[in-house]
Design a protein around this motif. Sequence first.
Motif, PDB file in Angstrom:
ATOM      1  N   HIS A 156       0.720  -1.054  -0.051  1.00  0.00           N
ATOM      2  CA  HIS A 156       0.159  -0.022  -0.038  1.00  0.00           C
ATOM      3  C   HIS A 156       0.984   1.484   0.063  1.00  0.00           C
ATOM      4  O   HIS A 156       0.714   2.211  -0.707  1.00  0.00           O
ATOM      5  CB  HIS A 156      -0.876   0.134   1.334  1.00  0.00           C
ATOM      6  CG  HIS A 156      -1.891   1.260   1.297  1.00  0.00           C
ATOM      7  ND1 HIS A 156      -1.911   2.100   2.474  1.00  0.00           N
ATOM      8  CD2 HIS A 156      -2.616   1.541   0.416  1.00  0.00           C
ATOM      9  CE1 HIS A 156      -2.838   2.969   2.217  1.00  0.00           C
ATOM     10  NE2 HIS A 156      -3.210   2.743   0.964  1.00  0.00           N
ATOM     11  N   SER A 157       1.949   1.174   0.851  1.00  0.00           N
ATOM     12  CA  SER A 157       2.813   2.357   0.882  1.00  0.00           C
ATOM     13  C   SER A 157       3.438   2.554  -0.589  1.00  0.00           C
ATOM     14  O   SER A 157       3.681   3.482  -1.040  1.00  0.00           O
ATOM     15  CB  SER A 157       3.983   2.112   1.911  1.00  0.00           C
ATOM     16  OG  SER A 157       3.283   2.221   3.174  1.00  0.00           O
ATOM     17  N   ALA A 158       3.843   1.570  -1.155  1.00  0.00           N
ATOM     18  CA  ALA A 158       4.700   1.282  -2.369  1.00  0.00           C
ATOM     19  C   ALA A 158       3.549   2.249  -3.455  1.00  0.00           C
ATOM     20  O   ALA A 158       3.994   2.891  -4.308  1.00  0.00           O
ATOM     21  CB  ALA A 158       5.087   0.231  -2.815  1.00  0.00           C
ATOM     22  N   ALA A 159       2.184   1.750  -3.605  1.00  0.00           N
ATOM     23  CA  ALA A 159       1.349   2.355  -4.487  1.00  0.00           C
ATOM     24  C   ALA A 159       1.263   3.903  -4.172  1.00  0.00           C
ATOM     25  O   ALA A 159       1.152   4.534  -5.002  1.00  0.00           O
ATOM     26  CB  ALA A 159       0.089   1.637  -4.003  1.00  0.00           C
ATOM     27  N   LEU A 160       1.251   4.239  -2.804  1.00  0.00           N
ATOM     28  CA  LEU A 160       0.888   5.767  -2.461  1.00  0.00           C
ATOM     29  C   LEU A 160       2.443   6.243  -3.063  1.00  0.00           C
ATOM     30  O   LEU A 160       1.928   7.437  -3.678  1.00  0.00           O
ATOM     31  CB  LEU A 160       0.867   5.953  -0.958  1.00  0.00           C
ATOM     32  CG  LEU A 160      -0.401   5.631  -0.496  1.00  0.00           C
ATOM     33  CD1 LEU A 160      -0.340   5.430   0.983  1.00  0.00           C
ATOM     34  CD2 LEU A 160      -1.564   6.167  -0.804  1.00  0.00           C
ATOM     35  N   MET A 161       3.435   5.985  -2.899  1.00  0.00           N
ATOM     36  CA  MET A 161       4.570   6.622  -3.264  1.00  0.00           C
ATOM     37  C   MET A 161       4.832   6.620  -4.931  1.00  0.00           C
ATOM     38  O   MET A 161       4.886   7.644  -5.314  1.00  0.00           O
ATOM     39  CB  MET A 161       5.890   5.872  -2.989  1.00  0.00           C
ATOM     40  CG  MET A 161       5.966   6.107  -1.435  1.00  0.00           C
ATOM     41  SD  MET A 161       7.662   5.281  -0.886  1.00  0.00           S
ATOM     42  CE  MET A 161       8.930   6.042  -1.378  1.00  0.00           C
ATOM     43  N   ARG A 162       4.263   5.639  -5.577  1.00  0.00           N
ATOM     44  CA  ARG A 162       4.021   5.828  -7.151  1.00  0.00           C
ATOM     45  C   ARG A 162       3.006   6.894  -7.444  1.00  0.00           C
ATOM     46  O   ARG A 162       3.130   7.675  -8.326  1.00  0.00           O
ATOM     47  CB  ARG A 162       3.461   4.227  -7.757  1.00  0.00           C
ATOM     48  CG  ARG A 162       4.611   3.333  -7.624  1.00  0.00           C
ATOM     49  CD  ARG A 162       3.887   2.082  -8.272  1.00  0.00           C
ATOM     50  NE  ARG A 162       5.101   0.912  -8.001  1.00  0.00           N
ATOM     51  CZ  ARG A 162       4.834   0.053  -7.302  1.00  0.00           C
ATOM     52  NH1 ARG A 162       3.861  -0.173  -6.394  1.00  0.00           N
ATOM     53  NH2 ARG A 162       5.761  -0.991  -7.030  1.00  0.00           N
ATOM     54  N   GLU A 163       1.804   7.003  -6.654  1.00  0.00           N
ATOM     55  CA  GLU A 163       0.853   7.960  -7.031  1.00  0.00           C
ATOM     56  C   GLU A 163       1.320   9.376  -6.768  1.00  0.00           C
ATOM     57  O   GLU A 163       1.028  10.379  -7.449  1.00  0.00           O
ATOM     58  CB  GLU A 163      -0.439   7.750  -6.114  1.00  0.00           C
ATOM     59  CG  GLU A 163      -1.393   6.716  -6.466  1.00  0.00           C
ATOM     60  CD  GLU A 163      -2.247   6.496  -5.302  1.00  0.00           C
ATOM     61  OE1 GLU A 163      -2.657   7.352  -4.550  1.00  0.00           O
ATOM     62  OE2 GLU A 163      -2.974   5.107  -5.323  1.00  0.00           O
ATOM     63  N   LEU A 164       2.257   9.626  -5.721  1.00  0.00           N
ATOM     64  CA  LEU A 164       2.820  10.770  -5.424  1.00  0.00           C
ATOM     65  C   LEU A 164       3.908  11.224  -6.565  1.00  0.00           C
ATOM     66  O   LEU A 164       4.583  12.283  -6.431  1.00  0.00           O
ATOM     67  CB  LEU A 164       3.481  10.924  -4.133  1.00  0.00           C
ATOM     68  CG  LEU A 164       2.224  10.802  -2.939  1.00  0.00           C
ATOM     69  CD1 LEU A 164       3.000  10.550  -1.714  1.00  0.00           C
ATOM     70  CD2 LEU A 164       1.338  11.930  -3.264  1.00  0.00           C
ATOM     71  N   GLY A 165       4.167  10.132  -7.374  1.00  0.00           N
ATOM     72  CA  GLY A 165       5.531  10.461  -8.137  1.00  0.00           C
ATOM     73  C   GLY A 165       6.850  10.195  -7.576  1.00  0.00           C
ATOM     74  O   GLY A 165       7.820  10.922  -8.111  1.00  0.00           O
ATOM     75  N   ILE A 166       7.059   9.660  -6.637  1.00  0.00           N
ATOM     76  CA  ILE A 166       8.275   9.636  -5.751  1.00  0.00           C
ATOM     77  C   ILE A 166       8.827   8.311  -6.070  1.00  0.00           C
ATOM     78  O   ILE A 166      10.207   8.051  -6.007  1.00  0.00           O
ATOM     79  CB  ILE A 166       7.934   9.704  -4.056  1.00  0.00           C
ATOM     80  CG1 ILE A 166       7.502  11.064  -3.731  1.00  0.00           C
ATOM     81  CG2 ILE A 166       9.103   9.485  -3.367  1.00  0.00           C
ATOM     82  CD1 ILE A 166       6.785  11.350  -2.337  1.00  0.00           C
ATOM     83  N   TRP A 167       8.252   7.347  -6.262  1.00  0.00           N
ATOM     84  CA  TRP A 167       8.766   5.876  -6.562  1.00  0.00           C
ATOM     85  C   TRP A 167       9.778   5.908  -7.790  1.00  0.00           C
ATOM     86  O   TRP A 167      10.873   5.242  -7.734  1.00  0.00           O
ATOM     87  CB  TRP A 167       7.769   4.870  -6.777  1.00  0.00           C
ATOM     88  CG  TRP A 167       8.202   3.344  -6.769  1.00  0.00           C
ATOM     89  CD1 TRP A 167       8.417   2.541  -7.658  1.00  0.00           C
ATOM     90  CD2 TRP A 167       8.312   2.679  -5.510  1.00  0.00           C
ATOM     91  NE1 TRP A 167       8.788   1.313  -7.241  1.00  0.00           N
ATOM     92  CE2 TRP A 167       8.717   1.191  -5.917  1.00  0.00           C
ATOM     93  CE3 TRP A 167       8.102   2.879  -4.202  1.00  0.00           C
ATOM     94  CZ2 TRP A 167       8.805   0.376  -5.083  1.00  0.00           C
ATOM     95  CZ3 TRP A 167       8.257   1.832  -3.217  1.00  0.00           C
ATOM     96  CH2 TRP A 167       8.676   0.668  -3.710  1.00  0.00           C
ATOM     97  N   SER A 168       9.260   6.618  -8.733  1.00  0.00           N
ATOM     98  CA  SER A 168      10.161   6.545 -10.004  1.00  0.00           C
ATOM     99  C   SER A 168      11.402   7.482  -9.604  1.00  0.00           C
ATOM    100  O   SER A 168      12.208   7.481 -10.687  1.00  0.00           O
ATOM    101  CB  SER A 168       9.287   7.361 -11.171  1.00  0.00           C
ATOM    102  OG  SER A 168       8.914   8.762 -10.757  1.00  0.00           O
ATOM    103  N   HIS A 169      11.616   8.305  -8.733  1.00  0.00           N
ATOM    104  CA  HIS A 169      13.011   8.831  -8.492  1.00  0.00           C
ATOM    105  C   HIS A 169      13.880   7.856  -7.824  1.00  0.00           C
ATOM    106  O   HIS A 169      14.945   8.568  -7.638  1.00  0.00           O
ATOM    107  CB  HIS A 169      12.633   9.990  -7.635  1.00  0.00           C
ATOM    108  CG  HIS A 169      12.084  11.470  -8.236  1.00  0.00           C
ATOM    109  ND1 HIS A 169      12.672  12.204  -8.934  1.00  0.00           N
ATOM    110  CD2 HIS A 169      10.624  11.545  -8.436  1.00  0.00           C
ATOM    111  CE1 HIS A 169      12.100  13.050  -9.399  1.00  0.00           C
ATOM    112  NE2 HIS A 169      10.746  12.926  -9.274  1.00  0.00           N
ATOM    113  N   ILE A 170      13.576   6.685  -7.496  1.00  0.00           N
ATOM    114  CA  ILE A 170      14.224   5.648  -6.858  1.00  0.00           C
ATOM    115  C   ILE A 170      14.998   4.728  -7.840  1.00  0.00           C
ATOM    116  O   ILE A 170      14.103   3.918  -8.364  1.00  0.00           O
ATOM    117  CB  ILE A 170      13.629   5.221  -5.723  1.00  0.00           C
ATOM    118  CG1 ILE A 170      13.192   6.133  -4.631  1.00  0.00           C
ATOM    119  CG2 ILE A 170      14.441   4.215  -4.679  1.00  0.00           C
ATOM    120  CD1 ILE A 170      12.448   5.717  -3.457  1.00  0.00           C
ATOM    121  N   SER A 171      15.915   4.421  -7.828  1.00  0.00           N
ATOM    122  CA  SER A 171      16.667   3.363  -8.702  1.00  0.00           C
ATOM    123  C   SER A 171      16.139   2.255  -8.694  1.00  0.00           C
ATOM    124  O   SER A 171      16.153   1.606  -7.289  1.00  0.00           O
ATOM    125  CB  SER A 171      18.308   3.428  -8.736  1.00  0.00           C
ATOM    126  OG  SER A 171      18.702   2.444  -9.233  1.00  0.00           O
TER     127      SER A 171
END
Length: 392
Positions: free
Chosen positions: A56-71
């Motif tokens: 769920h946290s990973a999904a939220l970070m994707r929605e916020l456009g944060i996940w894509s900034h992590i290698s």
Amino acid sequence: MATNADVVVIGAGPAGLCFAKSLADSGLHIIIIERQSEHSLSSPAFDGREIALTHHSAALMRELGIWSHISPDAISPLKDARVFNGSSLFSMDIGHSDTQKTELGYLISNHLIRKAAYDAVNSASAISLRTDVEVTNIKTDVSSSRITLNNGEIIQAKLLIGADSRFSETRRAMGIAADMHDFGKTMMVCVMEHPISHEHTAWEWFDYGQTLALLPMNGLRSSVVITLAPDEMNPLMKMDEEDFNREVSARFNHRLGAMRLVSTKHAYPLVTVYPKRLIGQRFALIGDAAVGMHPVTAHGFNFGLKGVATLSSEIKAAIAAGKDFASYPLLLRYEQKHRRDTRPLFLATHAIAKIYSSNSPPARLFRAGALRLGNRIAPFKRAVAGFLADAR
């Protein structure tokens, strides 16, 4: 003359940055206040902490456009978990097979999450950063919040957010008391290499006189967490690398072979915090300022993200309905839901930590029996696995 904003966030840690980003497309003007320099936000140093993230946290970070900034190379799958007691090789095993996912969650270094959140915020035109400044005064009333900075700037906002750690000065300035429990222990974190594979399995080892944890990173590396009394921790922190490697390998009973330090060492006091209130007039707490969890479940940042999602959802709904997005009834709904989401686990974790850190004979018997019983009850293990994965 005051600067006007819709929302002011005090604290540019991961929770504060994520909250600001969650409102970046809402039409609101958000200002983040941080005492650290902008360089420390844009290039945060390694701090030893690995963050376990649920689905769920990973999904939220994707929605916020944060996940894509992590290698992708920096994201380690957390497939299974094992809980040990004392010197026994027996463990309660919690596996991803008890869920419908290929892993329980993910592990990412805290400093990488901080950098990713900063990068996402920095590209949002609706968000302004004030760095190298401190808050000297806060006043709120039924219509606004007024924040004075040590550089003389005054910011007037409709909503103030406290996101400045579990030891929040903003919370105290707002007159909100908190239940704080100091376990009298120090937690040391670092990264170790080892020749035996961890198989992407986390360990929580309640040994006698110490608590050990191992969080699997990509490759033959793990984040190692050792919890001891401060007088025992001090020599460990001061050891040279060769002696430290031997000491940590021995503390883990050489179960992963000869371990080798490959990072700096960091120590933190073990303190949990739960405020009496999460809101005030035109004010709300998020992140560790709202719930300072014991690290045994590695759920602190997950709760922070849940709070961000809950509060931002209420705010966006109010804006869409043309209502006051910082009204007391709205903030009260946030408080009630976030308490329901966090209070039961906070109390349960607190109780488990106290029982499993006790070395009294009755506690030792209970600890061993509880693990064996839990390992035999399949519905219990599935429930724990589902909770850890939080896959919605």
